[in-house]
Write an enzyme that holds these catalytic residues in place. Sequence first.
Site, PDB file in Angstrom:
ATOM      1  N   PHE A 137     -89.623 -12.688  32.849  1.00  0.00           N
ATOM      2  CA  PHE A 137     -89.274 -12.302  31.242  1.00  0.00           C
ATOM      3  C   PHE A 137     -89.895 -13.130  30.451  1.00  0.00           C
ATOM      4  CE2 PHE A 137     -87.163 -11.793  27.460  1.00  0.00           C
ATOM      5  CZ  PHE A 137     -86.894 -10.332  27.318  1.00  0.00           C
ATOM      6  N   ASP A 222     -94.168 -20.928  30.476  1.00  0.00           N
ATOM      7  CA  ASP A 222     -93.134 -20.537  29.585  1.00  0.00           C
ATOM      8  C   ASP A 222     -91.762 -21.150  29.916  1.00  0.00           C
ATOM      9  OD1 ASP A 222     -91.287 -19.298  28.189  1.00  0.00           O
ATOM     10  OD2 ASP A 222     -91.670 -17.123  28.647  1.00  0.00           O
ATOM     11  N   LYS A 251     -86.148 -20.702  21.784  1.00  0.00           N
ATOM     12  CA  LYS A 251     -84.836 -20.951  22.030  1.00  0.00           C
ATOM     13  C   LYS A 251     -84.267 -22.236  21.432  1.00  0.00           C
ATOM     14  CE  LYS A 251     -84.088 -17.822  25.816  1.00  0.00           C
ATOM     15  NZ  LYS A 251     -83.085 -16.828  25.291  1.00  0.00           N
TER      16      LYS A 251
HETATM   17  C1  LIG Z   1     -88.700 -17.470  29.446  1.00  0.00           C
HETATM   18  C2  LIG Z   1     -88.600 -16.600  28.277  1.00  0.00           C
HETATM   19  N1  LIG Z   1     -89.531 -16.175  27.538  1.00  0.00           N
HETATM   20  C3  LIG Z   1     -89.437 -15.688  26.343  1.00  0.00           C
HETATM   21  C4  LIG Z   1     -88.268 -15.182  25.866  1.00  0.00           C
HETATM   22  C5  LIG Z   1     -88.027 -14.297  24.789  1.00  0.00           C
HETATM   23  O1  LIG Z   1     -87.675 -15.180  23.698  1.00  0.00           O
HETATM   24  P1  LIG Z   1     -87.207 -14.624  22.219  1.00  0.00           P
HETATM   25  O2  LIG Z   1     -86.134 -13.620  22.623  1.00  0.00           O
HETATM   26  O3  LIG Z   1     -87.022 -15.591  21.264  1.00  0.00           O
HETATM   27  O4  LIG Z   1     -88.546 -13.701  21.665  1.00  0.00           O
HETATM   28  C6  LIG Z   1     -86.970 -15.317  26.861  1.00  0.00           C
HETATM   29  C7  LIG Z   1     -85.680 -14.559  26.240  1.00  0.00           C
HETATM   30  O5  LIG Z   1     -84.769 -14.857  26.759  1.00  0.00           O
HETATM   31  C8  LIG Z   1     -87.129 -16.066  27.584  1.00  0.00           C
HETATM   32  O6  LIG Z   1     -86.117 -16.310  28.561  1.00  0.00           O
END
Ligand SMILES: Cc1ncc(COP(=O)(O)O)c(C=O)c1O
Length: 395
Positions: A137, A222, A251
């Site tokens: 994700f 990520d 986050k």
């Molecule tokens: C690993 C990861 N990357 C990216 C995101 C996306 O982040 P945002 O919701 O702030 O766009 C998330 C959200 O849960 C995530 O867990």
Amino acid sequence: MNTADIQDLCGAHLINTYGVRKMAITRGKGAMVWDAEGRQYLDFFAGIAVTALGHCHPAVTEAITRQAETLVHVSNLYYTEPQARLAKLLAEHTFAPRWFFANCGATANEAALKLARRYWAQKGPARPGIVAALQSFHGRTFGALTVTGQPRFHEGFEPLLPGVSYVPYNDAGALEQAVTPDVGAVILEPIQGEGGVRLPDAGYLRRAREICQARDALLILDEVQTGMGRTGTLWAYEQEDVTPDIITTAKALGNGAPIGAVGCTEEVAAGFTVGSHATTFGGNPLSAAAALATLTEVVKPGFLEKAAAVGAYFVDRLETLARSRRQIKEIRARGLLIGLELDGPAASVVDAMRERGVLCGSAGPRVLRFAPPLIISEEDAGCAADALDSVLGEM
Ligand SMILES: Cc1ncc(COP(=O)(O)O)c(C=O)c1O
């Protein structure tokens, strides 16, 4: 307003992407939140792994208040001190000397993907291919959505970004085959959070790094969910003895103030030149001040050690529970990112926990997820474990 009033307004005027929500939260302090009827809850989800310092942490509140009274926004046409200081602090606490500020996790990943493509376009020959993991994700914007290896999120949005291929997570052999000469970047989460709190085997990330090195592809990690101390160290990559070329974070970076960031090496940073990427809000003074205050707290001596210790205590309590509650099939945890594989739907456990005054979440249909603030006490952890014990006992 009470919950029903707020629900009515949202039902009438919001585009319905989140469905009917069960409660309205009006206030938070530390690990606690209160709903519109004044009921108190222990927040063991922290706005999906965001409020690492707890709600309304004094240092962050002070920084936001001071900044709001001074300068909220000026765009990236000008320098601002909070952004400059935040970039320096991030550089001091990562491998990455260079940073670009975005608005959230998705836009940080979007920038990372664009950076990788442009790096190769500049350097030549172009290597537009990107390899991502299944069950990953990375967010909901088109690029981030494309590298999110879960078809259910893609439905109705095709055609997606061309040039992306997928490999099973935790399978170094598959990765080795996928990184062909046209692949310029591999994007991975150090632990798959939304995909079910899936930890790779020891050595997988190290192997991924070696494959990228050997094939001359950039490794993007990520750390949107795993970063900022969530897994016991500031960044999860530190525990794997791996240094990526590009890192993304969001986050918990602003403890709730919306901000994302991409960090990279000097060499990769040269892929972006003036005008190749931009954002109106990214890293604006208000968000940057919040993030600066947050990171300053998280890197204080002892903070992460304390969070890791309370994480170990909580997991220990959950493991004890798992011996008597047969619904728990497996516990997957690192630091305070914790997934419990259940033998049935996680949603009903989340609902029952809320009824008992503890907020938690899920990560897929059968995985119960805890991502509490890093400042929780052993007593808080004990309360959450006791609540889960009685919920499972009644089911
Ligand atoms: C690993 C990861 N990357 C990216 C995101 C996306 O982040 P945002 O919701 O702030 O766009 C998330 C959200 O849960 C995530 O867990």
